[in-house]
Enzyme design. Structure first.
Site, mmCIF file in Angstrom:
data_model
loop_
_atom_site.group_PDB
_atom_site.id
_atom_site.type_symbol
_atom_site.label_atom_id
_atom_site.label_comp_id
_atom_site.label_asym_id
_atom_site.label_seq_id
_atom_site.Cartn_x
_atom_site.Cartn_y
_atom_site.Cartn_z
ATOM 1 N N MET A 43 0.850 -1.196 0.000
ATOM 2 C CA MET A 43 0.000 0.000 0.000
ATOM 3 C C MET A 43 0.881 1.238 0.000
ATOM 4 S SD MET A 43 -3.274 -0.866 2.414
ATOM 5 C CE MET A 43 -2.394 -1.687 3.730
ATOM 6 N N ALA A 44 0.740 2.025 -1.074
ATOM 7 C CA ALA A 44 1.514 3.262 -1.190
ATOM 8 C C ALA A 44 1.151 4.172 -0.024
ATOM 9 C CB ALA A 44 1.208 3.939 -2.517
ATOM 10 N N GLN A 96 7.870 -4.257 -4.731
ATOM 11 C CA GLN A 96 7.066 -4.051 -5.943
ATOM 12 C C GLN A 96 7.588 -2.878 -6.769
ATOM 13 O OE1 GLN A 96 2.988 -2.205 -6.079
ATOM 14 N NE2 GLN A 96 2.369 -4.309 -6.505
ATOM 15 N N CYS A 126 -2.208 -0.656 -10.480
ATOM 16 C CA CYS A 126 -2.453 0.693 -9.961
ATOM 17 C C CYS A 126 -3.402 1.464 -10.882
ATOM 18 C CB CYS A 126 -1.142 1.453 -9.797
ATOM 19 S SG CYS A 126 -1.431 3.087 -9.097
ATOM 20 N N LYS A 165 1.015 -8.385 -9.707
ATOM 21 C CA LYS A 165 -0.243 -8.041 -9.031
ATOM 22 C C LYS A 165 -1.105 -7.254 -10.003
ATOM 23 C CE LYS A 165 -2.126 -6.211 -4.730
ATOM 24 N NZ LYS A 165 -2.677 -4.896 -5.077
ATOM 25 N N GLY A 227 -8.518 -8.351 -1.771
ATOM 26 C CA GLY A 227 -9.739 -7.565 -1.849
ATOM 27 C C GLY A 227 -10.785 -7.995 -0.844
ATOM 28 N N ARG A 251 -6.460 -2.818 3.492
ATOM 29 C CA ARG A 251 -7.035 -1.781 4.345
ATOM 30 C C ARG A 251 -7.384 -2.278 5.736
ATOM 31 N NH1 ARG A 251 -11.405 -0.242 0.081
ATOM 32 N NH2 ARG A 251 -11.074 -2.468 -0.274
#
Ligand SMILES: Cc1cc2nc3c(=O)[nH]c(=O)nc-3n(C[C@H](O)[C@H](O)[C@H](O)COP(=O)(O)O)c2cc1C
Length: 370
Positions: A43-44, A96, A126, A165, A227, A251
């Site tokens: 996660m950026a 990544q 992305c 990914k 997800g 998340r």
């Protein structure tokens, strides 16, 4: 790999009696052994080293760096190179990279391998315009020849396995991943992670894991399902109904490493306030060490809400923290709110292995915070 359940393959319904996937079971991506079936998502703006090390401690079998620009690596951009710091207790770790040029991606992959990554992960997922407009990220799903050329170039540049990914495709309802996925495997991908939303969807709607099971049936490499994995029940269901080798949590783990323990071990105990504060203070200290005080103090602000939410602390407390200038002040307030966190924090710090980072021949300031 886990055998797909006979029923509910397309619906991902939860049938407790038929679900029996052991999340503590190890699995492999070529010769890389992954000790659990839980992967912490890249996660950026989130997946700093402190996040990844914490993820490993709480049961993630594999952790990932956020996406790193291959152009940044090529131009030896100092901040970009800072993303390539790898600590000894992160392994196995995927770093990544994103970009659109096979040659530049291959060069970047070599540096990523030299930095100590166990896998080089390629980003074809992305959806953010800043990335897609350069021809990188999810747009590559609509350019399968280029996508395959990238994977081929990267796979022949490094000895470690290459993973990809991806999203389901660019537009809503797209099934592009099912056409491109097998071609990427042929090009050299040793594993695929699917986040079955379209790029257009961003993070709205739901991840359609019926596509994950279709992808699993089409390729002979492990597939990681990403997800909406937010509980042990969901993880078990997705594993059992799709045949994926592992689930990825994103998340759900923001400010909540305890979810990883719940998913892997079924330990759904809520953390005490003292435990929350001890983990957050450790996270703050580690992040300051990694990014330096100035960058860390703004980077960390979103984490305060994430950690202190979930009904753990009254909302105004977070507001008090985000306006403070220094992380020292934040620490002070946190510990004042839960003094019992101090012995826990000492214990956590004592248990952390010493820093044995791989140090590349990089500009000294890249290691500045450390
Ligand atoms: C803030 C944020 C940053 C993300 N950055 C990346 C990234 O750098 N590379 C990537 O492949 N996916 C990225 N993702 C996607 C996640 O890895 C994951 O696939 C997605 O969030 C779905 O999983 P979740 O429902 O568990 O969050 C990001 C997601 C979020 C929320």
């Amino acid at each position: 790999m886990v055998a797909a359940a006979q029923d509910g393959v397309n619906t991902c319904e939860y049938h407790p009696k038929t679900v029996s996937v052991d999340l503590r079971e190890s699995w492999r991506i070529r010769d890389v052994e992954i000790p659990t079936r839980l992967v912490l998502a890249p996660m950026a703006g989130v997946s700093v080293q402190a996040f990844r090390r914490q993820g490993r401690r709480f049961g993630a079998g594999l952790v990932c760096s956020e996406m790193v620009s291959c152009a940044g690596i090529e131009h030896r951009n100092e901040r970009t190179l800072g993303y390539l710091r790898v600590a000894g207790d992160e392994h196995p770790l995927a770093i990544q990279i994103f970009g659109s040029e096979p040659r530049a991606m291959a060069e970047a992959a070599k540096l990523v391998e030299a930095a100590g990554a166990d896998l080089v992960d390629v980003n074809f997922g992305c959806p953010v315009r800043k990335v897609t407009k350069t021809g990188a990220g999810a747009t590559l799903l609509d350019e399968p020849a280029r996508a395959c050329a990238i994977v081929e170039a990267v796979a022949s540049a490094v000895d470690v396995p290459v993973s990809v990914k991806m999203r389901r495709g660019l537009r809503d309802g797209a099934r592009t991943c099912l056409e491109v996925g097998p071609r990427l495997v042929e090009a050299g991908a040793a594993t695929l992670t699917l986040h079955p939303r379209s790029a257009q969807q961003m993070y709205t709607g739901t991840a359609d894991h019926a596509l994950t099971s279709e992808l699993v049936s089409l390729v002979d490499v492990p597939v990681i399902a990403s997800g909406d994995i937010t509980s042990r029940a969901k993880a078990q269901t997705v594993l059992a109904t799709t045949g994926a080798a592992a689930v990825m949590v994103g998340r759900g783990a923001q400010g909540n490493p305890w979810i990883l323990r719940e998913i892997v071990d079924g330990d759904g105990r809520d953390p005490t306030r003292e435990e929350v504060v001890a983990e957050l203070v450790l996270f703050i200290r580690e992040t300051v060490r990694e990014l330096g005080e100035r960058r860390a103090s703004s980077f960390l602000k979103k984490f305060y809400g994430w950690y202190l939410g979930h009904g753990r602390f009254p909302r105004p407390f977070k507001q008090e923290l985000v306006v403070l200038d220094s992380t020292e002040q934040v620490e002070w307030l946190l510990i004042a709110a839960a003094p019992g966190a101090l012995p826990l924090l000492e214990l956590l710090e004592a248990e952390l292995p010493g820093s044995d980072e791989v140090l590349l021949d990089l500009p000294i300031s890249v290691y500045g915070g450390g």
